[in-house]
Design an enzyme around this catalytic site. Structure first.
Site, PDB file in Angstrom:
ATOM      1  N   LYS A  19     -44.009  -6.727  -3.709  1.00 17.36           N
ATOM      2  CA  LYS A  19     -45.227  -6.877  -4.506  1.00 17.36           C
ATOM      3  C   LYS A  19     -45.078  -6.194  -5.862  1.00 17.36           C
ATOM      4  CE  LYS A  19     -47.625  -9.333  -1.604  1.00 17.36           C
ATOM      5  NZ  LYS A  19     -47.785 -10.781  -1.882  1.00 17.36           N
ATOM      6  N   ILE A  43     -58.227  -5.682   2.468  1.00 19.32           N
ATOM      7  CA  ILE A  43     -59.201  -6.776   2.625  1.00 19.32           C
ATOM      8  C   ILE A  43     -59.333  -7.086   4.109  1.00 19.32           C
ATOM      9  CG2 ILE A  43     -59.759  -9.143   2.017  1.00 19.32           C
ATOM     10  CD1 ILE A  43     -59.674  -7.238  -0.400  1.00 19.32           C
ATOM     11  N   ALA A  98     -42.301  -3.110  -2.168  1.00 18.48           N
ATOM     12  CA  ALA A  98     -41.294  -3.350  -3.211  1.00 18.48           C
ATOM     13  C   ALA A  98     -41.356  -4.786  -3.720  1.00 18.48           C
ATOM     14  CB  ALA A  98     -39.902  -3.039  -2.666  1.00 18.48           C
ATOM     15  N   TYR A 110     -42.484  -4.727   1.879  1.00 19.79           N
ATOM     16  CA  TYR A 110     -43.649  -5.434   1.349  1.00 19.79           C
ATOM     17  C   TYR A 110     -44.054  -4.855  -0.005  1.00 19.79           C
ATOM     18  CZ  TYR A 110     -48.607  -6.861   1.130  1.00 19.79           C
ATOM     19  OH  TYR A 110     -49.832  -7.346   0.743  1.00 19.79           O
ATOM     20  N   ASN A 120     -49.776 -17.125  -3.459  1.00 22.39           N
ATOM     21  CA  ASN A 120     -50.465 -16.204  -2.565  1.00 22.39           C
ATOM     22  C   ASN A 120     -49.677 -15.870  -1.298  1.00 22.39           C
ATOM     23  OD1 ASN A 120     -52.935 -14.817  -1.481  1.00 22.39           O
ATOM     24  ND2 ASN A 120     -52.807 -16.449   0.025  1.00 22.39           N
ATOM     25  N   SER A 151     -50.489  -6.816  -4.517  1.00 27.94           N
ATOM     26  CA  SER A 151     -51.163  -5.913  -3.592  1.00 27.94           C
ATOM     27  C   SER A 151     -51.214  -4.530  -4.211  1.00 27.94           C
ATOM     28  CB  SER A 151     -50.394  -5.839  -2.258  1.00 27.94           C
ATOM     29  OG  SER A 151     -50.855  -4.775  -1.453  1.00 27.94           O
TER      30      SER A 151
END
Length: 251
Positions: A156, A185, A154, A152, A91, A139
């Site tokens: 994910k 979220i 790329a 971020y 995570n 994500s």
């Protein structure tokens, strides 16, 4: 039939806050033994205390998930306390929002390589586990263009691809691998909770992409992760599951 995770031995890499915390709490509430790690000692200690209220085995350790050596030390230590590993949840995020070198380095080191390294360390234990599974947290930014957060997004996207590769490589050994891709979220102290106060225009523009009129809650992501680790998902692998309330759909 209910989701049964009683007795599962669960490692949540990046489990002290937000989505990771909710995942860890959901497993503990379901009767699982849980280990969490994170860099921040204060949040880690607070979440460990919350997990302990459920009465099961709990392990928590500070760990820099950008460090290969730290991960290689943490996972076996968690397995020792838990008595093995049945479930790994990757995570972690490095919060590499920009397009600069530091953002790319953080995103690759934490969002991508931490999952690779934690999986590598956990697989020997998962092979001995019961109903073994890995769930990677990606994500929605990894599914669609991510202009504001290119590094971020790329990283994910790479996790999504890696999930399917892992699943193909490990299914013959009895380990299922899936990916959960949350939308926006919101929770106190989280990215969108902070932006609601400090960047209201961006918050409102993103909220407008949510057909339900709200952003998601960490518990709603945790519910899907719990399902994927349970016997109810025994025939589910290589799947990328969006948890986004239809974010991006036209009203």
């Amino acid at each position: 039939m209910q989701m049964n995770v009683q007795g599962k031995r669960v490692v949540v890499a990046g489990g002290s806050k937000g989505i990771g915390r909710s995942i860890a709490l959901a497993f503990a509430a379901g009767g699982a033994a849980v280990s969490i790690c994170a860099r921040g000692a204060e949040a880690l200690a607070k979440t460990r205390a919350e997990l302990a209220t459920f009465g099961g085995t709990v392990h928590a350790a500070t760990c820099d998930l950008a460090s290969e050596a730290a991960i290689a030390a943490y996972v076996p230590a968690a397995a020792t306390v838990l008595g093995g590993i049945d479930v790994l949840v990757n995570n972690a995020t490095g919060y590499g929002w920009g397009d600069d070198e530091a953002s790319w380095e953080q995103s690759i080191a934490v969002d991508l390589l931490a999952a690779v390294r934690a999986s590598r360390a956990a697989i020997p234990f998962l092979l001995k586990g019961t109903g073994a599974s890995i769930t990677n947290i990606a994500s929605g930014s990894g599914l669609n263009p991510s202009v504001r957060t290119p590094a971020y997004g790329a990283a994910k996207a790479a996790i999504i691809h890696y999930t399917r590769t892992q699943a193909a490589a490990l299914i013959g050994q009895g380990i299922r691998v899936n990916c959960v891709a949350p939308g926006s979220i919101e929770f106190p102290g989280g990215i969108w909770g902070n932006r609601r106060r400090a960047e209201l225009a961006l918050y409102n523009a993103t909220l407008a992409t949510c057909p339900a009129g709200r952003m998601g809650r960490p518990e709603e992501v945790a519910n899907v992760v719990l399902f994927l680790a349970s016997p109810l998902a025994s025939w589910v692998t290589a799947q990328i599951i969006g948890v986004n309330g239809g974010q991006g759909l036209v009203r």
